[in-house]
Scaffold this motif. Structure first.
Motif, PDB file in Angstrom:
ATOM      1  N   MET A  30     -23.804 -10.118   4.156  1.00 39.41           N
ATOM      2  CA  MET A  30     -23.731 -10.098   2.782  1.00 39.41           C
ATOM      3  C   MET A  30     -22.808  -9.110   2.564  1.00 39.41           C
ATOM      4  O   MET A  30     -23.048  -7.703   2.953  1.00 39.41           O
ATOM      5  CB  MET A  30     -25.463 -10.454   1.963  1.00 39.41           C
ATOM      6  N   SER A  31     -22.172  -9.221   1.201  1.00 32.45           N
ATOM      7  CA  SER A  31     -21.147  -7.862   1.248  1.00 32.45           C
ATOM      8  C   SER A  31     -21.885  -7.021   0.023  1.00 32.45           C
ATOM      9  O   SER A  31     -22.375  -7.789  -1.093  1.00 32.45           O
ATOM     10  CB  SER A  31     -19.676  -8.063   1.430  1.00 32.45           C
ATOM     11  N   PHE A  32     -21.910  -5.656  -0.512  1.00 40.01           N
ATOM     12  CA  PHE A  32     -22.173  -5.109  -1.628  1.00 40.01           C
ATOM     13  C   PHE A  32     -20.884  -5.146  -2.041  1.00 40.01           C
ATOM     14  O   PHE A  32     -20.850  -4.439  -3.229  1.00 40.01           O
ATOM     15  CB  PHE A  32     -23.268  -3.729  -0.665  1.00 40.01           C
ATOM     16  N   SER A  33     -19.571  -5.348  -1.940  1.00 38.12           N
ATOM     17  CA  SER A  33     -18.205  -4.893  -2.735  1.00 38.12           C
ATOM     18  C   SER A  33     -18.571  -4.681  -3.820  1.00 38.12           C
ATOM     19  O   SER A  33     -17.949  -4.263  -4.669  1.00 38.12           O
ATOM     20  CB  SER A  33     -17.463  -5.144  -1.928  1.00 38.12           C
ATOM     21  N   TYR A  34     -19.122  -6.212  -4.877  1.00 41.63           N
ATOM     22  CA  TYR A  34     -19.633  -6.573  -5.512  1.00 41.63           C
ATOM     23  C   TYR A  34     -19.923  -5.616  -6.816  1.00 41.63           C
ATOM     24  O   TYR A  34     -20.830  -5.201  -8.092  1.00 41.63           O
ATOM     25  CB  TYR A  34     -19.918  -7.537  -6.446  1.00 41.63           C
ATOM     26  N   MET A  35     -21.019  -4.557  -5.865  1.00 43.52           N
ATOM     27  CA  MET A  35     -21.821  -3.464  -6.523  1.00 43.52           C
ATOM     28  C   MET A  35     -21.383  -2.333  -6.486  1.00 43.52           C
ATOM     29  O   MET A  35     -22.215  -1.003  -7.188  1.00 43.52           O
ATOM     30  CB  MET A  35     -23.345  -3.565  -5.890  1.00 43.52           C
ATOM     31  N   GLY A  36     -20.221  -1.919  -6.068  1.00 50.04           N
ATOM     32  CA  GLY A  36     -19.495  -0.714  -5.554  1.00 50.04           C
ATOM     33  C   GLY A  36     -19.652  -0.242  -4.454  1.00 50.04           C
ATOM     34  O   GLY A  36     -19.846   0.776  -3.899  1.00 50.04           O
ATOM     35  N   GLY A  37     -20.213  -1.060  -3.281  1.00 49.53           N
ATOM     36  CA  GLY A  37     -20.412  -0.251  -2.235  1.00 49.53           C
ATOM     37  C   GLY A  37     -19.654  -0.156  -1.445  1.00 49.53           C
ATOM     38  O   GLY A  37     -17.987  -0.264  -1.793  1.00 49.53           O
ATOM     39  N   ALA A  38     -19.635   0.130  -0.416  1.00 46.11           N
ATOM     40  CA  ALA A  38     -18.682   0.871   0.486  1.00 46.11           C
ATOM     41  C   ALA A  38     -19.421  -0.416   2.120  1.00 46.11           C
ATOM     42  O   ALA A  38     -19.931  -0.389   2.543  1.00 46.11           O
ATOM     43  CB  ALA A  38     -18.609   1.957   1.042  1.00 46.11           C
ATOM     44  N   ARG A  39     -17.981  -0.387   2.728  1.00 45.58           N
ATOM     45  CA  ARG A  39     -17.315  -0.915   3.979  1.00 45.58           C
ATOM     46  C   ARG A  39     -17.629   0.347   5.242  1.00 45.58           C
ATOM     47  O   ARG A  39     -16.311   0.458   4.908  1.00 45.58           O
ATOM     48  CB  ARG A  39     -16.470  -2.019   4.282  1.00 45.58           C
ATOM     49  N   VAL A  40     -18.625   0.302   5.707  1.00 43.03           N
ATOM     50  CA  VAL A  40     -18.363   1.666   6.816  1.00 43.03           C
ATOM     51  C   VAL A  40     -17.922   1.055   8.483  1.00 43.03           C
ATOM     52  O   VAL A  40     -19.052   0.691   8.628  1.00 43.03           O
ATOM     53  CB  VAL A  40     -19.696   2.738   7.131  1.00 43.03           C
ATOM     54  N   TYR A  41     -16.821   1.218   8.877  1.00 46.73           N
ATOM     55  CA  TYR A  41     -16.871   0.759  10.532  1.00 46.73           C
ATOM     56  C   TYR A  41     -17.459   2.186  11.174  1.00 46.73           C
ATOM     57  O   TYR A  41     -17.116   3.395  10.533  1.00 46.73           O
ATOM     58  CB  TYR A  41     -15.214   0.952  10.859  1.00 46.73           C
ATOM     59  N   ILE A  42     -18.127   1.476  12.285  1.00 48.31           N
ATOM     60  CA  ILE A  42     -18.847   2.792  13.114  1.00 48.31           C
ATOM     61  C   ILE A  42     -18.326   2.521  14.135  1.00 48.31           C
ATOM     62  O   ILE A  42     -18.030   1.278  15.172  1.00 48.31           O
ATOM     63  CB  ILE A  42     -20.894   1.994  13.323  1.00 48.31           C
ATOM     64  N   PRO A  43     -17.529   3.331  14.476  1.00 43.56           N
ATOM     65  CA  PRO A  43     -17.300   4.095  16.008  1.00 43.56           C
ATOM     66  C   PRO A  43     -17.456   3.842  17.371  1.00 43.56           C
ATOM     67  O   PRO A  43     -19.029   4.105  17.043  1.00 43.56           O
ATOM     68  CB  PRO A  43     -16.341   4.709  15.850  1.00 43.56           C
ATOM     69  N   LYS A  44     -16.767   3.724  18.055  1.00 48.77           N
ATOM     70  CA  LYS A  44     -17.719   3.292  19.682  1.00 48.77           C
ATOM     71  C   LYS A  44     -18.324   4.990  19.756  1.00 48.77           C
ATOM     72  O   LYS A  44     -18.896   5.213  20.462  1.00 48.77           O
ATOM     73  CB  LYS A  44     -17.227   2.391  20.426  1.00 48.77           C
ATOM     74  N   LYS A  45     -17.144   5.875  19.678  1.00 47.62           N
ATOM     75  CA  LYS A  45     -17.387   7.265  20.153  1.00 47.62           C
ATOM     76  C   LYS A  45     -17.088   8.087  19.282  1.00 47.62           C
ATOM     77  O   LYS A  45     -16.211   8.537  17.938  1.00 47.62           O
ATOM     78  CB  LYS A  45     -16.229   7.431  20.922  1.00 47.62           C
ATOM     79  N   ILE A  46     -18.074   8.932  18.933  1.00 46.92           N
ATOM     80  CA  ILE A  46     -18.345   9.751  17.431  1.00 46.92           C
ATOM     81  C   ILE A  46     -17.426  11.064  17.500  1.00 46.92           C
ATOM     82  O   ILE A  46     -17.757  11.887  18.522  1.00 46.92           O
ATOM     83  CB  ILE A  46     -18.922   9.807  16.444  1.00 46.92           C
ATOM     84  N   GLN A  47     -16.634  11.366  16.056  1.00 41.02           N
ATOM     85  CA  GLN A  47     -15.629  13.056  16.505  1.00 41.02           C
ATOM     86  C   GLN A  47     -16.314  14.004  15.565  1.00 41.02           C
ATOM     87  O   GLN A  47     -17.247  12.737  15.220  1.00 41.02           O
ATOM     88  CB  GLN A  47     -14.161  12.498  16.099  1.00 41.02           C
ATOM     89  N   ALA A  48     -16.546  14.969  16.338  1.00 41.43           N
ATOM     90  CA  ALA A  48     -17.171  16.026  15.428  1.00 41.43           C
ATOM     91  C   ALA A  48     -16.587  16.471  13.792  1.00 41.43           C
ATOM     92  O   ALA A  48     -17.199  16.244  12.929  1.00 41.43           O
ATOM     93  CB  ALA A  48     -16.729  17.214  15.702  1.00 41.43           C
ATOM     94  N   ASN A  49     -15.416  15.781  13.770  1.00 41.85           N
ATOM     95  CA  ASN A  49     -14.383  15.782  12.585  1.00 41.85           C
ATOM     96  C   ASN A  49     -15.157  14.353  11.605  1.00 41.85           C
ATOM     97  O   ASN A  49     -14.013  14.810  10.248  1.00 41.85           O
ATOM     98  CB  ASN A  49     -13.318  16.303  12.089  1.00 41.85           C
ATOM     99  N   ASP A  50     -15.250  13.573  12.034  1.00 37.13           N
ATOM    100  CA  ASP A  50     -15.908  12.164  11.204  1.00 37.13           C
ATOM    101  C   ASP A  50     -16.772  12.757  10.225  1.00 37.13           C
ATOM    102  O   ASP A  50     -17.462  12.758  10.677  1.00 37.13           O
ATOM    103  CB  ASP A  50     -16.037  11.322  12.883  1.00 37.13           C
ATOM    104  N   PRO A  51     -16.432  11.374   9.319  1.00 38.35           N
ATOM    105  CA  PRO A  51     -17.237  12.121   7.958  1.00 38.35           C
ATOM    106  C   PRO A  51     -18.224  11.565   7.975  1.00 38.35           C
ATOM    107  O   PRO A  51     -19.100  12.166   8.131  1.00 38.35           O
ATOM    108  CB  PRO A  51     -16.697  10.696   6.809  1.00 38.35           C
ATOM    109  N   LEU A  52     -19.002  10.656   9.532  1.00 34.86           N
ATOM    110  CA  LEU A  52     -20.060   9.941   9.691  1.00 34.86           C
ATOM    111  C   LEU A  52     -20.858  11.299  10.117  1.00 34.86           C
ATOM    112  O   LEU A  52     -22.219  11.366   9.980  1.00 34.86           O
ATOM    113  CB  LEU A  52     -20.148   8.857  10.585  1.00 34.86           C
ATOM    114  N   ALA A  53     -20.311  12.169  10.534  1.00 38.95           N
ATOM    115  CA  ALA A  53     -20.567  12.886  11.609  1.00 38.95           C
ATOM    116  C   ALA A  53     -20.919  14.383  10.304  1.00 38.95           C
ATOM    117  O   ALA A  53     -22.182  14.859  10.470  1.00 38.95           O
ATOM    118  CB  ALA A  53     -20.183  13.593  12.862  1.00 38.95           C
TER     119      ALA A  53
END
Length: 99
Positions: free
Chosen positions: A1-24
């Motif tokens: 199910m995609s929430f893009s019609y609700m103004g949502g966001a698709r967020v890619y989850i990386p295999k390894k996170i960097q300190a300056n990544d927006p998720l971090a």
């Protein structure tokens, strides 16, 4: 199910996170690492970008008024959050109206 019609966001989850990544920056290092360990390499559909913007703006406001930054606070925060100087100052002005 995609929430893009609700103004949502698709967020890619990386295999390894960097300190300056927006998720971090949003979740903090340990929580971002846990998220990556569980969802590594997948795309999550999130219902609203509004939440991320609200949290980011709160952090910008806190950082701006923390007193720990030297030099131009707006320029420093623009680099940190990937925004223009004007956008940072607009966030600070808008946040002041809500306080």
């Amino acid at each position: 199910m995609s929430f893009s019609y609700m103004g949502g966001a698709r967020v890619y989850i990386p295999k390894k996170i960097q300190a300056n990544d927006p998720l971090a920056l949003l979740l903090g290092g340990q929580d971002a690492e846990r998220l990556c360990a569980y969802y590594a390499g997948t795309v999550l559909d999130l219902p609203s970008k509004y939440f991320f913007r609200t949290v980011r703006n709160h952090h910008i406001h806190q950082d701006y008024h923390s007193g720990t930054l030297t030099g131009s606070r707006a320029d420093h925060l623009a680099l940190k959050y990937g925004l223009s100087r004007r956008q940072v100052l607009n966030v600070i002005r808008q946040q002041c109206h809500f306080d």
